[in-house]
Design an enzyme around this catalytic site. Structure first.
Site, PDB file in Angstrom:
ATOM      1  N   SER A  52       0.802  -1.235   0.000  1.00 56.84           N
ATOM      2  CA  SER A  52       0.000   0.000   0.000  1.00 56.84           C
ATOM      3  C   SER A  52       0.836   1.288   0.000  1.00 56.84           C
ATOM      4  O   SER A  52       0.498   2.211  -0.747  1.00 56.84           O
ATOM      5  CB  SER A  52      -0.962   0.009   1.193  1.00 56.84           C
ATOM      6  OG  SER A  52      -1.888  -1.037   1.051  1.00 56.84           O
ATOM      7  N   THR A  56      -5.646  -3.294   8.343  1.00 54.42           N
ATOM      8  CA  THR A  56      -5.565  -4.654   7.794  1.00 54.42           C
ATOM      9  C   THR A  56      -5.470  -5.675   8.920  1.00 54.42           C
ATOM     10  O   THR A  56      -5.631  -5.334  10.107  1.00 54.42           O
ATOM     11  CB  THR A  56      -4.425  -4.758   6.755  1.00 54.42           C
ATOM     12  OG1 THR A  56      -4.536  -6.019   6.093  1.00 54.42           O
ATOM     13  CG2 THR A  56      -3.046  -4.627   7.383  1.00 54.42           C
ATOM     14  N   LYS A  90      -9.303  -5.543  11.310  1.00 57.40           N
ATOM     15  CA  LYS A  90     -10.451  -5.065  10.522  1.00 57.40           C
ATOM     16  C   LYS A  90     -11.786  -5.126  11.271  1.00 57.40           C
ATOM     17  O   LYS A  90     -12.673  -4.326  11.014  1.00 57.40           O
ATOM     18  CB  LYS A  90     -10.575  -5.880   9.227  1.00 57.40           C
ATOM     19  CG  LYS A  90      -9.518  -5.573   8.191  1.00 57.40           C
ATOM     20  CD  LYS A  90      -9.807  -6.332   6.903  1.00 57.40           C
ATOM     21  CE  LYS A  90      -8.717  -6.133   5.883  1.00 57.40           C
ATOM     22  NZ  LYS A  90      -9.055  -6.741   4.589  1.00 57.40           N
ATOM     23  N   ASN A  97     -11.864  -1.526   6.403  1.00 58.04           N
ATOM     24  CA  ASN A  97     -10.462  -1.519   5.968  1.00 58.04           C
ATOM     25  C   ASN A  97      -9.947  -0.115   5.658  1.00 58.04           C
ATOM     26  O   ASN A  97      -8.770   0.053   5.345  1.00 58.04           O
ATOM     27  CB  ASN A  97     -10.238  -2.450   4.767  1.00 58.04           C
ATOM     28  CG  ASN A  97     -10.709  -1.838   3.462  1.00 58.04           C
ATOM     29  OD1 ASN A  97     -11.591  -0.985   3.453  1.00 58.04           O
ATOM     30  ND2 ASN A  97     -10.118  -2.272   2.364  1.00 58.04           N
ATOM     31  N   ASP A 114     -13.029  -3.659   0.206  1.00 57.05           N
ATOM     32  CA  ASP A 114     -12.581  -4.964  -0.316  1.00 57.05           C
ATOM     33  C   ASP A 114     -13.542  -5.516  -1.369  1.00 57.05           C
ATOM     34  O   ASP A 114     -13.121  -5.920  -2.465  1.00 57.05           O
ATOM     35  CB  ASP A 114     -12.439  -5.977   0.827  1.00 57.05           C
ATOM     36  CG  ASP A 114     -11.225  -5.697   1.698  1.00 57.05           C
ATOM     37  OD1 ASP A 114     -10.219  -5.159   1.183  1.00 57.05           O
ATOM     38  OD2 ASP A 114     -11.265  -6.017   2.902  1.00 57.05           O
ATOM     39  N   GLY A 143     -15.337 -20.824  -0.225  1.00 59.63           N
ATOM     40  CA  GLY A 143     -14.832 -20.223   1.014  1.00 59.63           C
ATOM     41  C   GLY A 143     -15.921 -19.486   1.767  1.00 59.63           C
ATOM     42  O   GLY A 143     -16.957 -19.108   1.190  1.00 59.63           O
ATOM     43  N   GLY A 153     -13.321 -14.283   6.170  1.00 58.03           N
ATOM     44  CA  GLY A 153     -13.468 -12.837   6.316  1.00 58.03           C
ATOM     45  C   GLY A 153     -13.656 -12.140   4.978  1.00 58.03           C
ATOM     46  O   GLY A 153     -14.546 -11.292   4.833  1.00 58.03           O
ATOM     47  N   THR A 184     -15.929 -26.317   5.710  1.00 54.90           N
ATOM     48  CA  THR A 184     -16.783 -26.444   6.893  1.00 54.90           C
ATOM     49  C   THR A 184     -18.164 -25.872   6.551  1.00 54.90           C
ATOM     50  O   THR A 184     -18.346 -24.653   6.463  1.00 54.90           O
ATOM     51  CB  THR A 184     -16.181 -25.681   8.092  1.00 54.90           C
ATOM     52  OG1 THR A 184     -14.799 -26.066   8.215  1.00 54.90           O
ATOM     53  CG2 THR A 184     -16.916 -25.981   9.381  1.00 54.90           C
TER      54      THR A 184
HETATM   55  P1  ATR Z   1      -9.871 -14.648   4.987  1.00 54.69           P
HETATM   56  O1  ATR Z   1     -10.135 -13.725   6.118  1.00 54.69           O
HETATM   57  O2  ATR Z   1      -8.684 -14.269   4.148  1.00 54.69           O
HETATM   58  O3  ATR Z   1     -11.064 -14.929   4.161  1.00 54.69           O
HETATM   59  P2  ATR Z   1     -10.171 -16.965   6.628  1.00 54.69           P
HETATM   60  O4  ATR Z   1     -11.203 -16.229   7.378  1.00 54.69           O
HETATM   61  O5  ATR Z   1      -9.136 -17.696   7.390  1.00 54.69           O
HETATM   62  O6  ATR Z   1      -9.386 -16.018   5.652  1.00 54.69           O
HETATM   63  O7  ATR Z   1     -10.940 -17.968   5.623  1.00 54.69           O
HETATM   64  C1  ATR Z   1     -10.295 -18.935   4.984  1.00 54.69           C
HETATM   65  C2  ATR Z   1     -11.292 -19.722   4.113  1.00 54.69           C
HETATM   66  O8  ATR Z   1     -10.529 -20.669   3.411  1.00 54.69           O
HETATM   67  C3  ATR Z   1     -12.336 -20.490   4.894  1.00 54.69           C
HETATM   68  O9  ATR Z   1     -13.507 -20.611   4.111  1.00 54.69           O
HETATM   69  C4  ATR Z   1     -11.664 -21.850   5.074  1.00 54.69           C
HETATM   70  O10 ATR Z   1     -12.561 -22.922   5.243  1.00 54.69           O
HETATM   71  P3  ATR Z   1     -13.140 -23.308   6.708  1.00 54.69           P
HETATM   72  O11 ATR Z   1     -14.331 -22.437   6.938  1.00 54.69           O
HETATM   73  O12 ATR Z   1     -13.484 -24.751   6.583  1.00 54.69           O
HETATM   74  O13 ATR Z   1     -12.027 -23.071   7.692  1.00 54.69           O
HETATM   75  C5  ATR Z   1     -10.974 -21.978   3.740  1.00 54.69           C
HETATM   76  N1  ATR Z   1      -9.811 -22.879   3.792  1.00 54.69           N
HETATM   77  C6  ATR Z   1      -8.620 -22.619   4.352  1.00 54.69           C
HETATM   78  N2  ATR Z   1      -7.778 -23.672   4.190  1.00 54.69           N
HETATM   79  C7  ATR Z   1      -8.465 -24.619   3.500  1.00 54.69           C
HETATM   80  C8  ATR Z   1      -8.162 -25.931   2.998  1.00 54.69           C
HETATM   81  N3  ATR Z   1      -6.948 -26.480   3.173  1.00 54.69           N
HETATM   82  N4  ATR Z   1      -9.107 -26.578   2.314  1.00 54.69           N
HETATM   83  C9  ATR Z   1     -10.323 -26.025   2.106  1.00 54.69           C
HETATM   84  N5  ATR Z   1     -10.682 -24.801   2.553  1.00 54.69           N
HETATM   85  C10 ATR Z   1      -9.776 -24.107   3.232  1.00 54.69           C
END
Ligand code: ATR
Length: 282
Positions: A24, A69, A73, A94, A109, A133, A136, A159
């Site tokens: 940044s 960041t 956040k 942010n 974002d 995913g 956040g 999950t």
């Molecule tokens: P950010 O804030 O950058 O979005 P985060 O909140 O840690 O990061 O989110 C990471 C995402 O990647 C989540 O959806 C996570 O899935 P879970 O909800 O099951 O934790 C997903 N993720 C991270 N590592 C993973 C992996 N090895 N396989 C599948 N999904 C993954």
């Protein structure tokens, strides 16, 4: 680049922990210079225990604005005077502007990602989107897509419960958009306008969150990962001739939107982009 600081120079900055890898400062300083704004942007490493006093410091030192960041956040919210409706729905900020002592927080974002998707001629209205995913960054993207009246958003996540929580939160707020947690296999035969990876899967070499070859009708692919510049997912998109973008545009446009929020001026987009690409390509 030389920055000449005067008694009138407005100070902007980034609050994060850590901040050593941020792009940044060079991008924002290039923009201030190009638009002849007497301002400087600096990184500030703020330990989570010191977040409150750092925000008070924005007021007492009369900083003009900051980016916030990881990991601040969400935790910054109680210390602000006002947040935009978008930031409130995302639940994270942010970018903060100091309006004569009143701190206004927003979140660029999701809107940054939206602007980057114009490179794929994509805008969300009436579109069907698959988001991988439920973390956040997914929240800001869901809000951006739903505010622009996406037709359907399918969430796929390791999950299931994490994705379900997002659906329960956002579906009532955006009745125009259908939100659904889905398993990948059920999506292979759907007509999909955009598949977007918001997980960290792909940052390590060789790993990919999904096999694109299994989709029967997929128009576009985007990854919020920008390092590597071409994840395995995007390599496969190229191989299958599906138009794609990486996360560089989201990174760029969240900064552009922050600049515009602070200065009310159009940002020098191509200069900022050139600077970012130079930094990313080492
Ligand atoms: P950010 O804030 O950058 O979005 P985060 O909140 O840690 O990061 O989110 C990471 C995402 O990647 C989540 O959806 C996570 O899935 P879970 O909800 O099951 O934790 C997903 N993720 C991270 N590592 C993973 C992996 N090895 N396989 C599948 N999904 C993954």
């Amino acid at each position: 680049m030389t920055v000449s600081i005067t008694g009138k120079t407005k100070i902007f900055g980034l609050l994060g922990y850590p901040v050593s890898h941020t792009f940044s400062p060079p991008i924002q300083n290039v923009a201030f210079q190009a638009n002849k704004i007497d301002a400087a942007y600096l990184p500030f490493e703020v330990h989570p225990d010191n977040l409150k006093s750092a925000i008070e410091g924005i007021r007492s030192l009369q900083f003009a604005g900051v980016n916030v960041t990881i990991p601040h956040k969400i935790n910054v919210l109680p210390y602000l005077d006002e947040i935009t409706p978008t930031a409130a729905r995302i639940g994270a900020v942010n970018t903060i502007r100091n309006d004569r002592g009143k701190l206004l927080g927003t979140n660029t974002d999701g809107s940054g990602l939206l602007r980057s998707l114009s490179a794929l001629s994509f805008s969300p209205k009436d579109q069907t989107v698959v988001i991988l995913g439920a973390g956040g960054s997914t929240r800001s993207i869901l809000v951006a897509f739903a505010e622009k009246e996406a037709k359907r958003i399918f969430l796929v996540n390791r999950t299931w419960a994490n994705a379900q929580l997002l659906v329960e939160e956002y579906a009532p707020l955006y009745p125009e958009t259908e939100f659904k947690v889905e398993s990948l296999e059920n999506l292979f035969c759907q007509a999909i306008d955009l598949l977007l990876n918001t997980t960290s899967v792909g940052m390590k070499k060789g790993e990919s969150p999904v096999d694109l070859a299994k989709f029967e009708s997929l128009e576009r692919v985007a990854d919020i990962i920008y390092s590597p510049q071409q994840s395995s997912l995007l390599k496969q998109a190229e191989h299958l001739k599906i138009p794609y973008i990486n996360g560089t545009g989201m990174l760029l446009f969240q900064g552009i939107e922050a600049f515009e929020f602070w200065t009310s001026q159009p940002a020098p987009i191509s200069l900022m982009e050139q600077k970012l690409l130079k930094l990313l390509n080492g």
